[in-house]
Design an enzyme around this catalytic site. Structure first.
Site, PDB file in Angstrom:
ATOM      1  N   ASP A  78       0.855  -1.185   0.000  1.00  9.62           N
ATOM      2  CA  ASP A  78       0.000   0.000   0.000  1.00  9.62           C
ATOM      3  C   ASP A  78       0.895   1.240   0.000  1.00  9.62           C
ATOM      4  OD1 ASP A  78       0.952   0.329   2.556  1.00  9.62           O
ATOM      5  OD2 ASP A  78      -0.936  -0.108   3.551  1.00  9.62           O
ATOM      6  N   SER A  79       0.296   2.410  -0.090  1.00 14.82           N
ATOM      7  CA  SER A  79       1.084   3.616  -0.325  1.00 14.82           C
ATOM      8  C   SER A  79       1.386   4.429   0.926  1.00 14.82           C
ATOM      9  CB  SER A  79       0.331   4.529  -1.298  1.00 14.82           C
ATOM     10  OG  SER A  79      -0.831   5.047  -0.675  1.00 14.82           O
ATOM     11  N   ASP A 131      -2.384   8.360  -1.837  1.00 19.85           N
ATOM     12  CA  ASP A 131      -3.737   8.905  -1.759  1.00 19.85           C
ATOM     13  C   ASP A 131      -4.027   9.337  -0.332  1.00 19.85           C
ATOM     14  OD1 ASP A 131      -3.827   6.301  -0.642  1.00 19.85           O
ATOM     15  OD2 ASP A 131      -5.991   6.185  -0.974  1.00 19.85           O
ATOM     16  N   GLY A 142     -10.841   3.979   0.933  1.00 17.41           N
ATOM     17  CA  GLY A 142     -11.737   4.811   1.725  1.00 17.41           C
ATOM     18  C   GLY A 142     -13.005   4.125   2.172  1.00 17.41           C
ATOM     19  N   ASP A 179      -7.737  -7.462   1.012  1.00 17.81           N
ATOM     20  CA  ASP A 179      -6.801  -7.645   2.120  1.00 17.81           C
ATOM     21  C   ASP A 179      -7.476  -7.146   3.378  1.00 17.81           C
ATOM     22  OD1 ASP A 179      -5.245  -4.986   3.355  1.00 17.81           O
ATOM     23  OD2 ASP A 179      -6.282  -4.631   1.466  1.00 17.81           O
ATOM     24  N   HIS A 235      -5.312 -20.988  11.221  1.00 21.38           N
ATOM     25  CA  HIS A 235      -6.676 -21.403  10.865  1.00 21.38           C
ATOM     26  C   HIS A 235      -7.429 -20.283  10.141  1.00 21.38           C
ATOM     27  CE1 HIS A 235     -10.807 -22.615  10.855  1.00 21.38           C
ATOM     28  NE2 HIS A 235     -11.074 -21.441  11.402  1.00 21.38           N
TER      29      HIS A 235
END
Length: 376
Positions: A92-93, A146, A221, A271, A340
């Site tokens: 991610d950023s 972002d 978002g 994710d 699990h």
């Protein structure tokens, strides 16, 4: 990067496909375990690869930048070599950290000034240096810088933030064109749709993102406190606009039910820290509902953790044993629960794929949502 769309479901927008990068094939829909600091918390890489078996995992630009720092990652030859992971990685950023560090950051047009949660030191992220950082980390898929707005968010701020995110995207794209690869494989940039929970802003943002003609696109978002129905409504608006021949990634989502409902809306990639975080607190996900393994009712239940035997730990250990480990505060309990839960999430998206290919996804999804919406 290439994306091959194998089939679309006739009764929903669900799709099955495959993403191909220099680190291999990713069958979609896919769930990406979160490896924030070059580690999927509590899981050995051998167990991750052989038992949970994801095609791709996620790393966090903000955290990896602060520790171990990009100089160390470059010396190691990139994140893949540093953590001994030869499959795909997405980073991610840092945009979500901009959101989560509300009392430790200041947003300007140039970028974001923030204080480290580790030592309080001051740092500055710009679209350009975030691209540089992700070049150094070396993920296969990298995200544009972002701003993730909170929920609720006033319309005017959501609009200003979205427009700034679009300007930052243009700077990201331009900088990558000027920046050579650091390692011997390609990286792919995904732009991020923003706009809070306002349909007109989401449409504007999706149209702008589509116009970039990137090889894949993300939706950010959401899953920041809004009701699930608003999440689904925004996702549906956006997937109507984003190109069908490119993978779509819904960031930070979510519960097993959220994942199935968003697959039905045309999302390919997910994710979330929920399976690992909840596991460490004793919450297990199963096809028949959720289990709080700390509850006394499991004290003398010697049945397998999960009757479906999704991972090897489900056959090795009983509910009673796992409850005992949690009651004793033995770290092995958290590790077993984590394996699990991650195994269950990967099983769920792979079952979804099977049913999309078989043509009965919607019926199967509706049954699963009812079953999983129970506390056992």
């Amino acid at each position: 990067m290439k994306f091959n769309l194998t089939i679309s479901d006739s009764k929903s927008k669900a799709r099955a496909g495959e993403i191909i990068t220099d680190h291999g094939k990713i069958e979609t829909p896919i769930f990406m375990p979160v490896g924030t600091i070059a580690s999927v918390k509590g899981v050995h890489q051998s167990e991750l690869k052989n038992e949970i078996n994801p095609d791709i995992i996620l790393g966090n630009t903000y955290h990896l930048y602060l520790r171990p720092q990009t100089t160390i990652l470059e010396q190691a030859g990139g994140l893949h070599k540093f953590m001994n992971w030869d499959r795909n990685i997405l980073t991610d950023s840092g945009g979500y950290q901009v959101y989560s560090l509300a009392n430790r950051r200041k947003i300007k047009e140039e970028g974001v000034k923030f204080k480290s949660h580790i030592d309080g030191s001051t740092h500055f992220f710009t679209p350009e240096n975030v691209m540089e950082i992700q070049r150094s980390i070396g993920a296969d898929i990298i995200m544009a810088f972002d701003e993730c707005t909170p929920y609720p968010c006033e319309y005017n701020y959501a609009k200003q933030s979205m427009e700034r995110t679009h300007r930052w995207l243009t700077r990201c794209v331009n900088h990558l064109k000027r920046t050579p690869l650091k390692y011997d494989y390609n990286q792919t940039l995904f732009p991020i749709v923003q706009g809070s929970t306002y349909k007109d802003l989401r449409k504007q943002s999706a149209n702008f993102i589509a116009s970039i003609e990137a090889e894949g696109n993300a939706i950010g978002g959401l899953s920041v406190g809004e009701p699930a129905e608003e999440m689904y409504a925004m996702t549906e608006v956006v997937t109507e606009i984003l190109p069908k021949d490119k993978p779509r990634y819904l960031m930070g989502v979510g519960t097993p039910i959220n994942i199935l409902e968003n697959i039905a809306l045309g999302i390919d990639m997910f994710d979330c820290v929920m399976p690992t975080r909840n596991a460490r607190n004793g919450m297990l996900f199963t096809a028949h509902g959720t289990i709080n393994i700390k509850n006394k009712k499991w004290e003398n239940d010697f049945s397998p953790i999960d009757e479906m035997a999704i991972t090897y730990v489900d056959t090795l250990y009983s509910k009673a044993y796992l409850r005992h480990l949690f009651a004793s505060k033995e770290m092995l309990g958290k590790q077993i629960a984590t394996i699990h839960n991650l195994g269950f999430y990967l099983w769920l998206v792979r079952e979804a794929r099977k049913h999309i290919l078989a043509g009965d996804f919607t019926q199967w999804k509706d049954t699963m949502v009812k079953q999983m919406n129970k506390r056992l």
